[in-house]
Design an enzyme around this catalytic site. Structure first.
Site, PDB file in Angstrom:
ATOM      1  N   SER A   1      46.393 -65.583 -16.686  1.00  0.00           N
ATOM      2  CA  SER A   1      47.068 -64.933 -17.804  1.00  0.00           C
ATOM      3  C   SER A   1      46.346 -63.655 -18.241  1.00  0.00           C
ATOM      4  O   SER A   1      46.042 -62.799 -17.410  1.00  0.00           O
ATOM      5  CB  SER A   1      47.227 -65.915 -18.971  1.00  0.00           C
ATOM      6  OG  SER A   1      48.096 -65.386 -19.951  1.00  0.00           O
TER       7      SER A   1
ATOM      8  N   ASP B   1      58.399 -67.847 -14.772  1.00  0.00           N
ATOM      9  CA  ASP B   1      57.555 -67.237 -15.795  1.00  0.00           C
ATOM     10  C   ASP B   1      58.105 -65.862 -16.153  1.00  0.00           C
ATOM     11  O   ASP B   1      58.186 -64.979 -15.298  1.00  0.00           O
ATOM     12  CB  ASP B   1      56.119 -67.109 -15.268  1.00  0.00           C
ATOM     13  CG  ASP B   1      55.220 -66.312 -16.199  1.00  0.00           C
ATOM     14  OD1 ASP B   1      55.545 -66.226 -17.400  1.00  0.00           O
ATOM     15  OD2 ASP B   1      54.194 -65.786 -15.719  1.00  0.00           O
TER      16      ASP B   1
ATOM     17  N   HIS C   1      54.571 -70.100 -16.737  1.00  0.00           N
ATOM     18  CA  HIS C   1      53.420 -69.192 -16.865  1.00  0.00           C
ATOM     19  C   HIS C   1      52.109 -69.870 -16.456  1.00  0.00           C
ATOM     20  O   HIS C   1      51.339 -69.312 -15.693  1.00  0.00           O
ATOM     21  CB  HIS C   1      53.332 -68.684 -18.302  1.00  0.00           C
ATOM     22  CG  HIS C   1      52.272 -67.669 -18.535  1.00  0.00           C
ATOM     23  ND1 HIS C   1      52.219 -66.481 -17.832  1.00  0.00           N
ATOM     24  CD2 HIS C   1      51.203 -67.651 -19.372  1.00  0.00           C
ATOM     25  CE1 HIS C   1      51.180 -65.777 -18.224  1.00  0.00           C
ATOM     26  NE2 HIS C   1      50.535 -66.470 -19.165  1.00  0.00           N
TER      27      HIS C   1
END
Length: 569
Positions: free
Chosen positions: A293, A487, A543
């Site tokens: 991330s 995502d 994600h």
């Protein structure tokens, strides 16, 4: 949303020793359990070793799902639970129980599901901690009975198996625990069978309850010191809570709480060097840096500085080999800008909306020109279609975090927070008491959103890491990039765009990879000279790719570390 979390970045040192004799008595308890990782005071180590066959004791029941049976709907399981336990349950408990039973129903009726005592121990551990403060002990046990019965399983078997494993673990030392595969016994036979199935010889489905059960065994036997976790044929993994304020990390000074992207890079490099100086046995191992991330904006610079330090002759020389990034933020314009194209590819917006945005906005869907009415109208239509889409996984329900009446935390997050704030857990992890207050999944003073300005304690001062990727492409370096195809936080579309801009030739064209005979996702490999990059999309993942698809994620990483690794992918 993007986040700086407690698992901000990880350094992975691949083991330089590979023991060909997989029947050795040095096999670890963690063998073949999808690299279940145990945190010591500074490290999480993963172990992948194959264990031998063994007959199960008849006292432990093994339940299998028939591939020909028809799974009941979730509503039927929930109805059975409510019918069996008719008394009202306080909402703080009921909400979590209802979400847990849905998740466990989905686990139970997967064709790969097979009950085992470690899974039972994990569930019992979670349930007992969750219900620890319930007003009535009798009601707590009655709810447990109704819950397990609703899943067509035996609550007494859960309790008995969990107790037997706990009693066994308490009698083990670190050495006897990790050497279970070399001995005969009731529990040893169960663990060998599970390890064999986890290695691909039988039905096995990894789950959070299974992982928690394993951790409970290690905790009860005090097998959390680093020496227990050194027999590792795949990798040693170090998870670092950084910067201060993420996870269990803290600062003793006011200045120590102030950080930035650039400071994280500096501190990460300092930590890696200090750690390897203090633990020289890892110094020659191949070193990989990994992140997920938001930290994807910093990891390439961390790696580049290690390469440049080696080139300058800095000591100690680090055996840097490459990096792994999952759902990475790479550019604070392009990654957010790619959401519109992703929305079109996933049929969230129409061709008409897509075409008008392209024609009117000239490729800029983030910084809107207020004088461009046509573009503003196109983006208004786009936002109308995507405003109530869950960006972390477009297939999951949307929850408005600004609505005070909504509970937007899913069951996993709630259970993690209960677990992470448990005093016994923190003692097992050597967390310094009284330093962090309450552990939280996200620290809002650092948590990044699109266009967010610097806060009093954190500066988002790296705008793009593309140039670092470009410089790394001239090094002797390997890279693995993973994205979930559902995502929308940092869509795979944006990742494709910056990888294409590196202008590296394709060595292996786009193709599927397989796990258990099913398509797990798709891969393409780029290469030039001594540099290579593998880009993987994981089918059905959001994600946090490992959270949604742990088995597929582990299969990809195993294959990337060991190209000759035997698997379906």
């Amino acid at each position: 949303m993007a986040a700086i979390t407690s698992l901000s970045f990880s350094a992975i040192t691949q083991s330089s020793e590979r023991k060909p004799n997989l029947q050795s008595s040095t096999r670890s308890l963690l063998s073949n359990f999808d690299a279940f990782r145990v945190r010591t005071n500074f490290a999480i180590d993963s172990v992948i070793v194959r264990a031998s066959n063994s007959n199960l004791s008849s006292r432990f029941v093994v339940h299998c799902m028939s591939t020909g049976s028809v799974a009941p709907p979730v509503s039927e399981t929930k109805l059975k639970f409510l019918t069996a336990y008719k008394r009202p349950i306080p909402s703080i408990y009921n909400t979590v129980l209802q979400e847990l039973i849905v998740q466990q129903h989905l686990m139970k009726y997967k064709t790969t599901y097979r009950y085992d005592p470690v899974f039972a121990l994990g569930f019992v551990t979670v349930y007992d901690q969750l219900m620890d403060g319930y007003p009535s002990e009798d009601d707590r046990e009655a709810i447990f009975q109704a819950y397990i019965n609703a899943l067509n399983e035996d609550p007494q078997q859960y309790r008995t198996d969990a107790k037997n494993l706990e009693d066994w673990a308490r009698t083990q030392s670190s050495d006897t625990l990790v050497g279970f595969s070399s001995r005969e016994g009731e529990i040893e036979g169960i663990l060998k069978d599970i390890a064999e199935r986890a290695g691909g010889n039988g039905s096995f489905s990894y789950s959070r309850f299974f992982a928690i059960g394993l951790f409970r065994l290690l905790e009860l036997s005090n097998a959390t010191e680093p020496t227990v976790l050194e027999k590792i044929p795949m990798a040693n993994i170090i998870f670092v809570d950084m910067p201060a304020g993420s996870g269990y990390s803290y600062s003793n000074t006011e200045d120590g709480w102030i950080s930035s992207d650039s400071i994280v890079v500096t501190q990460a490099n300092e930590f890696i060097k200090k750690f390897l100086i203090d633990h020289t046995k890892f110094l020659k191992n191949p070193l990989y840096i990994a992140g997920i991330s938001y930290i994807g904006i910093a990891v390439p610079k961390i790696i580049l500085e290690i390469y440049e330090g080696n080139e300058r002759g800095d000591q100690p020389a680090l055996n840097i080999q490459g990096y792994i990034l999952m759902s990475p933020l790479t550019d604070k314009f392009n990654d957010f800008n790619s959401r519109l194209e992703y929305a079109y590819r996933m049929a969230l917006i129409s061709e008409d909306i897509h075409k008008s945005a392209i024609e009117n906005c000239h490729g800029n869907y983030v910084k809107v020109d207020t004088l461009n009415a046509l573009c503003a109208n196109s983006l208004h239509r786009y936002k109308q279609c995507t405003h109530h889409i869950n960006l972390d996984n477009i297939l999951e329900p949307f929850c408005d975090e600004n609505d005070s009446t909504s509970d937007c935390e899913d069951t996993f997050n709630k259970v993690v927070e209960i677990w992470a704030n448990n005093e016994v857990v923190q003692q097992a992890l050597d967390v310094r008491q009284g330093k962090i207050g309450k552990w939280e999944l996200l620290n809002d003073t650092m948590h990044y959103n699109q266009g967010k300005n610097d806060t009093v304690c954190y500066a988002y001062d790296i705008f793009s890491s593309f140039s670092y990727h470009k410089q790394l492409s001239s090094k002797n370096c390997r890279a693995l990039i993973l994205s979930g195809d559902h995502d929308m936080t940092f869509p795979y579309v944006g990742v494709e765009q910056w990888i294409t801009s590196l202008n590296i030739g394709i060595e292996i064209p786009w193709k599927p990879f397989y796990v258990d005979g099913q398509v797990g996702g798709y891969q393409v490999k780029y290469a030039q000279n001594d540099y290579s990059m593998t880009f993987t999309t994981v089918k059905g993942a959001g994600h946090l790719v490992p959270h949604y698809k742990p088995k597929e994620t582990m299969a990809v990483i195993k294959t990337w570390f060991s190209p000759t690794y035997s698997s379906d992918c």
